[in-house]
Write a protein that holds these residues in place. Sequence first.
Motif, PDB file in Angstrom:
ATOM      1  N   VAL A   1      56.232 -30.841  -0.823  1.00  0.00           N
ATOM      2  CA  VAL A   1      55.436 -32.060  -0.914  1.00  0.00           C
ATOM      3  C   VAL A   1      55.632 -32.649  -2.307  1.00  0.00           C
ATOM      4  CG1 VAL A   1      53.116 -33.033  -0.836  1.00  0.00           C
ATOM      5  CG2 VAL A   1      53.743 -31.178   0.725  1.00  0.00           C
ATOM      6  N   PRO A   2      56.169 -33.872  -2.419  1.00  0.00           N
ATOM      7  CA  PRO A   2      56.438 -34.418  -3.748  1.00  0.00           C
ATOM      8  C   PRO A   2      55.164 -34.699  -4.531  1.00  0.00           C
ATOM      9  CG  PRO A   2      56.791 -36.094  -2.058  1.00  0.00           C
ATOM     10  CD  PRO A   2      56.543 -34.810  -1.337  1.00  0.00           C
ATOM     11  N   ALA A   3      55.209 -34.428  -5.808  1.00  0.00           N
ATOM     12  CA  ALA A   3      54.062 -34.721  -6.670  1.00  0.00           C
ATOM     13  C   ALA A   3      53.928 -36.224  -6.836  1.00  0.00           C
ATOM     14  CB  ALA A   3      54.243 -34.056  -8.032  1.00  0.00           C
ATOM     15  N   PRO A   4      52.716 -36.760  -6.854  1.00  0.00           N
ATOM     16  CA  PRO A   4      52.545 -38.206  -7.011  1.00  0.00           C
ATOM     17  C   PRO A   4      52.983 -38.675  -8.397  1.00  0.00           C
ATOM     18  CG  PRO A   4      50.428 -37.077  -7.130  1.00  0.00           C
ATOM     19  CD  PRO A   4      51.429 -36.051  -6.701  1.00  0.00           C
ATOM     20  N   VAL A   5      53.508 -39.871  -8.429  1.00  0.00           N
ATOM     21  CA  VAL A   5      53.897 -40.502  -9.694  1.00  0.00           C
ATOM     22  C   VAL A   5      52.683 -41.245 -10.247  1.00  0.00           C
ATOM     23  CG1 VAL A   5      55.400 -42.207 -10.779  1.00  0.00           C
ATOM     24  CG2 VAL A   5      56.287 -40.727  -8.958  1.00  0.00           C
ATOM     25  N   ILE A   6      52.335 -40.976 -11.495  1.00  0.00           N
ATOM     26  CA  ILE A   6      51.198 -41.630 -12.141  1.00  0.00           C
ATOM     27  C   ILE A   6      51.714 -42.775 -13.006  1.00  0.00           C
ATOM     28  CG2 ILE A   6      49.147 -41.316 -13.552  1.00  0.00           C
ATOM     29  CD1 ILE A   6      49.146 -39.668 -10.996  1.00  0.00           C
ATOM     30  N   ILE A   7      51.194 -43.971 -12.773  1.00  0.00           N
ATOM     31  CA  ILE A   7      51.584 -45.144 -13.554  1.00  0.00           C
ATOM     32  C   ILE A   7      50.372 -45.610 -14.352  1.00  0.00           C
ATOM     33  CG2 ILE A   7      52.351 -47.546 -13.439  1.00  0.00           C
ATOM     34  CD1 ILE A   7      53.950 -46.852 -10.972  1.00  0.00           C
ATOM     35  N   GLU A   8      50.489 -45.576 -15.667  1.00  0.00           N
ATOM     36  CA  GLU A   8      49.367 -45.946 -16.534  1.00  0.00           C
ATOM     37  C   GLU A   8      49.745 -46.975 -17.590  1.00  0.00           C
ATOM     38  OE1 GLU A   8      46.511 -42.255 -17.146  1.00  0.00           O
ATOM     39  OE2 GLU A   8      48.597 -41.659 -17.537  1.00  0.00           O
ATOM     40  N   LYS A   9      51.005 -47.005 -17.988  1.00  0.00           N
ATOM     41  CA  LYS A   9      51.406 -47.867 -19.093  1.00  0.00           C
ATOM     42  C   LYS A   9      51.870 -49.233 -18.590  1.00  0.00           C
ATOM     43  CE  LYS A   9      52.810 -44.026 -22.066  1.00  0.00           C
ATOM     44  NZ  LYS A   9      53.907 -43.435 -22.890  1.00  0.00           N
ATOM     45  N   GLN A  10      51.747 -50.207 -19.448  1.00  0.00           N
ATOM     46  CA  GLN A  10      52.166 -51.558 -19.091  1.00  0.00           C
ATOM     47  C   GLN A  10      53.663 -51.601 -18.830  1.00  0.00           C
ATOM     48  OE1 GLN A  10      50.617 -54.765 -21.473  1.00  0.00           O
ATOM     49  NE2 GLN A  10      52.444 -56.032 -21.209  1.00  0.00           N
ATOM     50  N   GLY A  11      54.043 -52.352 -17.812  1.00  0.00           N
ATOM     51  CA  GLY A  11      55.456 -52.499 -17.505  1.00  0.00           C
ATOM     52  C   GLY A  11      55.681 -52.820 -16.044  1.00  0.00           C
ATOM     53  N   GLN A  12      56.952 -53.057 -15.716  1.00  0.00           N
ATOM     54  CA  GLN A  12      57.353 -53.305 -14.335  1.00  0.00           C
ATOM     55  C   GLN A  12      58.040 -52.063 -13.796  1.00  0.00           C
ATOM     56  OE1 GLN A  12      60.519 -56.282 -13.226  1.00  0.00           O
ATOM     57  NE2 GLN A  12      58.791 -57.313 -12.239  1.00  0.00           N
ATOM     58  N   TYR A  13      57.700 -51.686 -12.581  1.00  0.00           N
ATOM     59  CA  TYR A  13      58.189 -50.448 -11.999  1.00  0.00           C
ATOM     60  C   TYR A  13      58.779 -50.718 -10.614  1.00  0.00           C
ATOM     61  CZ  TYR A  13      55.149 -48.356 -15.572  1.00  0.00           C
ATOM     62  OH  TYR A  13      54.527 -48.015 -16.759  1.00  0.00           O
ATOM     63  N   GLU A  14      60.000 -50.222 -10.395  1.00  0.00           N
ATOM     64  CA  GLU A  14      60.593 -50.247  -9.066  1.00  0.00           C
ATOM     65  C   GLU A  14      60.254 -48.919  -8.401  1.00  0.00           C
ATOM     66  OE1 GLU A  14      64.752 -51.057  -9.094  1.00  0.00           O
ATOM     67  OE2 GLU A  14      64.511 -53.128  -9.792  1.00  0.00           O
ATOM     68  N   ILE A  15      59.406 -48.953  -7.391  1.00  0.00           N
ATOM     69  CA  ILE A  15      58.942 -47.708  -6.782  1.00  0.00           C
ATOM     70  C   ILE A  15      59.779 -47.305  -5.581  1.00  0.00           C
ATOM     71  CG2 ILE A  15      56.594 -47.922  -7.654  1.00  0.00           C
ATOM     72  CD1 ILE A  15      55.750 -49.057  -4.976  1.00  0.00           C
ATOM     73  N   SER A  16      60.576 -48.217  -5.027  1.00  0.00           N
ATOM     74  CA  SER A  16      61.498 -47.840  -3.951  1.00  0.00           C
ATOM     75  C   SER A  16      62.511 -48.952  -3.742  1.00  0.00           C
ATOM     76  CB  SER A  16      60.751 -47.559  -2.636  1.00  0.00           C
ATOM     77  OG  SER A  16      60.189 -48.739  -2.102  1.00  0.00           O
TER      78      SER A  16
ATOM     79  N   TYR B   1      55.239 -35.602   3.642  1.00  0.00           N
ATOM     80  CA  TYR B   1      56.268 -35.462   2.609  1.00  0.00           C
ATOM     81  C   TYR B   1      56.703 -36.806   2.006  1.00  0.00           C
ATOM     82  CZ  TYR B   1      56.534 -30.850   4.736  1.00  0.00           C
ATOM     83  OH  TYR B   1      56.211 -29.608   5.228  1.00  0.00           O
ATOM     84  N   VAL B   2      55.903 -37.842   2.164  1.00  0.00           N
ATOM     85  CA  VAL B   2      56.304 -39.146   1.644  1.00  0.00           C
ATOM     86  C   VAL B   2      56.011 -39.246   0.149  1.00  0.00           C
ATOM     87  CG1 VAL B   2      55.926 -40.254   3.875  1.00  0.00           C
ATOM     88  CG2 VAL B   2      54.071 -40.219   2.195  1.00  0.00           C
ATOM     89  N   GLN B   3      56.685 -40.185  -0.477  1.00  0.00           N
ATOM     90  CA  GLN B   3      56.475 -40.431  -1.905  1.00  0.00           C
ATOM     91  C   GLN B   3      55.121 -41.098  -2.119  1.00  0.00           C
ATOM     92  OE1 GLN B   3      59.578 -42.828  -3.586  1.00  0.00           O
ATOM     93  NE2 GLN B   3      58.513 -43.160  -5.520  1.00  0.00           N
ATOM     94  N   ARG B   4      54.449 -40.740  -3.209  1.00  0.00           N
ATOM     95  CA  ARG B   4      53.120 -41.283  -3.517  1.00  0.00           C
ATOM     96  C   ARG B   4      53.060 -41.762  -4.967  1.00  0.00           C
ATOM     97  NH1 ARG B   4      49.143 -39.627   0.422  1.00  0.00           N
ATOM     98  NH2 ARG B   4      50.145 -38.327   2.020  1.00  0.00           N
ATOM     99  N   VAL B   5      52.220 -42.765  -5.166  1.00  0.00           N
ATOM    100  CA  VAL B   5      52.024 -43.345  -6.503  1.00  0.00           C
ATOM    101  C   VAL B   5      50.522 -43.498  -6.723  1.00  0.00           C
ATOM    102  CG1 VAL B   5      52.355 -45.389  -7.952  1.00  0.00           C
ATOM    103  CG2 VAL B   5      54.227 -44.564  -6.511  1.00  0.00           C
ATOM    104  N   ARG B   6      50.077 -43.209  -7.928  1.00  0.00           N
ATOM    105  CA  ARG B   6      48.671 -43.391  -8.298  1.00  0.00           C
ATOM    106  C   ARG B   6      48.587 -44.249  -9.553  1.00  0.00           C
ATOM    107  NH1 ARG B   6      46.118 -37.293  -7.408  1.00  0.00           N
ATOM    108  NH2 ARG B   6      46.418 -37.228  -5.131  1.00  0.00           N
ATOM    109  N   VAL B   7      47.680 -45.228  -9.500  1.00  0.00           N
ATOM    110  CA  VAL B   7      47.499 -46.136 -10.641  1.00  0.00           C
ATOM    111  C   VAL B   7      46.008 -46.215 -10.948  1.00  0.00           C
ATOM    112  CG1 VAL B   7      47.985 -48.413 -11.591  1.00  0.00           C
ATOM    113  CG2 VAL B   7      49.469 -47.476  -9.784  1.00  0.00           C
ATOM    114  N   PRO B   8      45.547 -45.673 -12.063  1.00  0.00           N
ATOM    115  CA  PRO B   8      44.136 -45.847 -12.437  1.00  0.00           C
ATOM    116  C   PRO B   8      43.905 -47.289 -12.908  1.00  0.00           C
ATOM    117  CG  PRO B   8      45.315 -44.591 -14.114  1.00  0.00           C
ATOM    118  CD  PRO B   8      46.279 -44.800 -13.001  1.00  0.00           C
TER     119      PRO B   8
END
Length: 288
Positions: free
Chosen positions: A70-85, A235-242
């Motif tokens: 099971v992939p660990a979630p990606v945590i996004i906290e810093k300013q910027g542009q992100y390509e998630i897929s 098993y899907v990719q996950r992203v978390r953004v506080p």
Amino acid sequence: MEDKRQRARVQGGWAGPANIKRASRSASEVSDPSNQVISSIAQSQVRRAKPIPSERQFAFKAPEEVVRQVPAPVIIEKQGQYEISVLPSGVSRLLLIPDFIDAKEGDWMFEQLLQEVPWRQRTHIKQDLSYEEPRLTAWYGELPYTYSWLTLQPNPNWHSLLTMLKDRIEEVTKHTFNSLLCNLYRNEKDSVDWHSDDEPALGRNPVIASLSFGATRMFEMRKKPLPEENDDYTYVQRVRVPLDHGTLLIMEGATQEDWQHRVPKEYHSREARINLTFRTMYPDLEAV
């Protein structure tokens, strides 16, 4: 005469009985090729009879089972542009801008919105079952908005603060918006379940601008599984953004087509949160 007899004895010595026997055997082998074949076969059988060394013997080994992680979630906290897929449907991108609204300025905006937006708790009816949304909402726009079998009626009377925020977001992002869904999470028990903002009236690859005030809540995303996964999200990719007070999050590209998002219940924050989600509605696509 004596010399001839001596030479005869010497020559006869090479033709003695033993030598004659050896010579006759060699002659018979040469004259009969089958003897050579039989000898070769016998030698081959002797070689075959020798045991094969153990290290050369074949041993069956069952294939190892592939263990999926099971992939660990990606945590996004810093300013910027992100390509998630990046998929055949397109690129899914996030733009995160913390402190888009200053904390002190955001405090009085939060109080204004809390008091002056016409918040309502909606009731969903699905298959003869009714349930209340675990949050309060308000809709602004020239067109109705339908999601999860619930239709919000048009409301063109924008609050002046909301108009100002829309203009500020459009100036920074270079995107334009004509509609707004407001969400009030009264405490940690309020939430919104997994969904995508992919209603037909939003068009293909809609841009959603999400502005948050008040308590920090975790914004979770998960990629939609491939067809062969049969809707298994294990098993899907996950992203978390506080999402903190005053944070702006832009979802664009194929994000709504390829991903789902939610705000889950939490058990450590009892403060309220307001989330404003700006989007663009298209009248020609409303009934599609």
